[in-house]
Design a protein around this motif. Sequence first.
Motif, PDB file in Angstrom:
ATOM      1  N   PHE A  57      73.940   2.969 -12.619  1.00 12.77           N
ATOM      2  CA  PHE A  57      74.634   2.174 -11.749  1.00 12.77           C
ATOM      3  C   PHE A  57      75.118   2.959 -10.566  1.00 12.77           C
ATOM      4  O   PHE A  57      75.244   2.357  -9.205  1.00 12.77           O
ATOM      5  N   VAL A  58      75.644   4.373 -10.735  1.00  9.59           N
ATOM      6  CA  VAL A  58      76.051   5.072  -9.586  1.00  9.59           C
ATOM      7  C   VAL A  58      74.977   5.210  -8.586  1.00  9.59           C
ATOM      8  O   VAL A  58      75.254   5.066  -7.280  1.00  9.59           O
ATOM      9  N   GLN A  59      73.823   5.621  -9.077  1.00  9.62           N
ATOM     10  CA  GLN A  59      72.551   5.668  -7.913  1.00  9.62           C
ATOM     11  C   GLN A  59      72.324   4.290  -7.368  1.00  9.62           C
ATOM     12  O   GLN A  59      72.254   4.401  -5.877  1.00  9.62           O
ATOM     13  N   ASP A  60      72.459   3.319  -7.906  1.00  8.62           N
ATOM     14  CA  ASP A  60      72.228   2.067  -7.155  1.00  8.62           C
ATOM     15  C   ASP A  60      73.308   1.673  -5.996  1.00  8.62           C
ATOM     16  O   ASP A  60      73.082   1.294  -5.144  1.00  8.62           O
ATOM     17  N   LEU A  61      74.571   1.946  -6.577  1.00  8.60           N
ATOM     18  CA  LEU A  61      75.713   1.851  -5.677  1.00  8.60           C
ATOM     19  C   LEU A  61      75.518   2.868  -4.602  1.00  8.60           C
ATOM     20  O   LEU A  61      75.778   2.372  -3.412  1.00  8.60           O
ATOM     21  N   LEU A  62      75.086   4.005  -4.695  1.00  6.84           N
ATOM     22  CA  LEU A  62      74.736   4.854  -3.588  1.00  6.84           C
ATOM     23  C   LEU A  62      73.668   4.564  -2.619  1.00  6.84           C
ATOM     24  O   LEU A  62      73.841   4.811  -1.395  1.00  6.84           O
ATOM     25  N   ILE A  63      72.615   4.044  -3.287  1.00  2.59           N
ATOM     26  CA  ILE A  63      71.672   3.485  -2.424  1.00  2.59           C
ATOM     27  C   ILE A  63      72.008   2.394  -1.277  1.00  2.59           C
ATOM     28  O   ILE A  63      71.637   2.152  -0.386  1.00  2.59           O
ATOM     29  N   LYS A  64      72.807   1.582  -2.064  1.00  2.00           N
ATOM     30  CA  LYS A  64      73.291   0.266  -1.433  1.00  2.00           C
ATOM     31  C   LYS A  64      74.295   0.819  -0.300  1.00  2.00           C
ATOM     32  O   LYS A  64      74.047   0.032   0.833  1.00  2.00           O
ATOM     33  N   ALA A  66      74.196   3.553   1.163  1.00  2.00           N
ATOM     34  CA  ALA A  66      73.361   4.516   2.290  1.00  2.00           C
ATOM     35  C   ALA A  66      72.351   3.344   3.043  1.00  2.00           C
ATOM     36  O   ALA A  66      72.170   3.827   4.412  1.00  2.00           O
ATOM     37  N   SER A  67      71.977   2.389   2.416  1.00  2.00           N
ATOM     38  CA  SER A  67      71.462   1.231   3.326  1.00  2.00           C
ATOM     39  C   SER A  67      72.172   0.636   4.344  1.00  2.00           C
ATOM     40  O   SER A  67      71.563   0.100   5.396  1.00  2.00           O
ATOM     41  N   LEU A  68      73.545   0.829   4.541  1.00  2.00           N
ATOM     42  CA  LEU A  68      74.244   0.458   5.333  1.00  2.00           C
ATOM     43  C   LEU A  68      73.996   1.140   6.732  1.00  2.00           C
ATOM     44  O   LEU A  68      73.907   0.436   7.994  1.00  2.00           O
ATOM     45  N   TRP A  69      73.481   2.478   6.629  1.00  2.00           N
ATOM     46  CA  TRP A  69      73.449   2.901   8.209  1.00  2.00           C
ATOM     47  C   TRP A  69      71.828   3.589   8.000  1.00  2.00           C
ATOM     48  O   TRP A  69      71.465   4.095   9.025  1.00  2.00           O
ATOM     49  N   SER A  70      71.363   3.387   7.146  1.00  2.00           N
ATOM     50  CA  SER A  70      69.736   4.004   7.042  1.00  2.00           C
ATOM     51  C   SER A  70      68.637   3.109   7.958  1.00  2.00           C
ATOM     52  O   SER A  70      67.540   3.414   8.186  1.00  2.00           O
ATOM     53  N   SER A  71      69.123   1.909   8.344  1.00  2.00           N
ATOM     54  CA  SER A  71      68.155   0.859   8.814  1.00  2.00           C
ATOM     55  C   SER A  71      68.229   1.226  10.448  1.00  2.00           C
ATOM     56  O   SER A  71      67.520   0.535  11.118  1.00  2.00           O
ATOM     57  N   LEU A  77      73.234   6.703  13.642  1.00  2.00           N
ATOM     58  CA  LEU A  77      72.786   6.132  12.227  1.00  2.00           C
ATOM     59  C   LEU A  77      71.902   7.286  11.727  1.00  2.00           C
ATOM     60  O   LEU A  77      71.792   7.554  10.693  1.00  2.00           O
ATOM     61  N   VAL A  78      71.144   7.766  12.640  1.00  2.00           N
ATOM     62  CA  VAL A  78      69.843   8.809  12.282  1.00  2.00           C
ATOM     63  C   VAL A  78      70.517   9.972  11.770  1.00  2.00           C
ATOM     64  O   VAL A  78      70.441  10.600  10.628  1.00  2.00           O
ATOM     65  N   PHE A  79      71.905  10.498  12.206  1.00  2.00           N
ATOM     66  CA  PHE A  79      72.613  11.705  11.912  1.00  2.00           C
ATOM     67  C   PHE A  79      73.317  11.262  10.354  1.00  2.00           C
ATOM     68  O   PHE A  79      73.174  12.091   9.679  1.00  2.00           O
ATOM     69  N   LEU A  80      73.834  10.071  10.296  1.00  2.00           N
ATOM     70  CA  LEU A  80      74.589   9.820   9.169  1.00  2.00           C
ATOM     71  C   LEU A  80      73.359   9.791   7.871  1.00  2.00           C
ATOM     72  O   LEU A  80      73.683  10.182   6.782  1.00  2.00           O
ATOM     73  N   THR A  81      72.045   9.256   8.002  1.00  2.00           N
ATOM     74  CA  THR A  81      71.313   9.226   7.031  1.00  2.00           C
ATOM     75  C   THR A  81      70.857  10.726   6.790  1.00  2.00           C
ATOM     76  O   THR A  81      70.913  11.044   5.493  1.00  2.00           O
ATOM     77  N   LYS A  82      70.881  11.599   7.526  1.00  2.00           N
ATOM     78  CA  LYS A  82      70.738  13.156   7.414  1.00  2.00           C
ATOM     79  C   LYS A  82      71.757  13.803   6.735  1.00  2.00           C
ATOM     80  O   LYS A  82      71.430  14.657   5.833  1.00  2.00           O
ATOM     81  N   ILE A  83      72.856  13.443   6.809  1.00  2.00           N
ATOM     82  CA  ILE A  83      73.941  13.981   6.131  1.00  2.00           C
ATOM     83  C   ILE A  83      74.380  13.470   4.942  1.00  2.00           C
ATOM     84  O   ILE A  83      75.319  14.207   4.148  1.00  2.00           O
ATOM     85  N   HIS A  84      73.904  12.451   4.570  1.00  2.00           N
ATOM     86  CA  HIS A  84      74.239  11.608   3.397  1.00  2.00           C
ATOM     87  C   HIS A  84      75.930  11.405   2.982  1.00  2.00           C
ATOM     88  O   HIS A  84      76.351  11.960   2.177  1.00  2.00           O
ATOM     89  N   PRO A  85      76.333  10.753   3.786  1.00  2.00           N
ATOM     90  CA  PRO A  85      77.779  10.465   3.810  1.00  2.00           C
ATOM     91  C   PRO A  85      78.234   9.771   2.376  1.00  2.00           C
ATOM     92  O   PRO A  85      79.324   9.601   1.743  1.00  2.00           O
TER      93      PRO A  85
END
Length: 187
Positions: A57-64, A66-71, A77-85
């Motif tokens: 559940f926690v992994q699914d939530l974190l993926i969801k 992360a998808s806010l800025w990974s696209s 947004l590329v910077f945010l994807t690299k630092i894993h906020p």
Amino acid sequence: MCTADWIAIGVVAGCILLGALLGFGKLLAFFTNKIFGKITALFVCYTFGGMIMSIGFVQDLLIKIASLWSSGDNFFLVFLTKIHPEVIIFYIILFIAVFWLLKLLALLAKAILEIKVMPLKIINKVGGALLLTATGILIGLLIFQIIAWVGGETAVNLLNDLHGSVFGLDKLFLNNPLLGLVNVVKG
């Protein structure tokens, strides 16, 4: 038995004795008081955060999250994807929850276990011994982890001193279970 085994026996025996003398209620109140409470919450988050993060559940939530800025394609947004906020957000929320949960647990434990009834006295003493022993072991693992991170001659010398340990301290140094956070961040 190597010298490290004797040191481990002394530390564990000392933790058991001091924990039994102080009791679970007083120890938990100490571990959750003011700045030490924040340090304890950080330590609990570091120790168990990786295991909690691996729950589906926690992994699914974190993926969801992360998808806010990974696209996005812009620099930010590329910077945010690299630092894993999302991991930073997870640990901030976990820290707040653990801090207040420990505070509540300490208040309840102290109120219940400090009652002067023989069965509760025994539970308080045994719980104190277990709590302080577990804390001592976790601090030892943290020290092993720091020495392993730093590496160099100190780590090699410590590993040589631990070699042949009856308790498997050399294996524990090489396969420290506190690597959870490091493995999550490394991916």
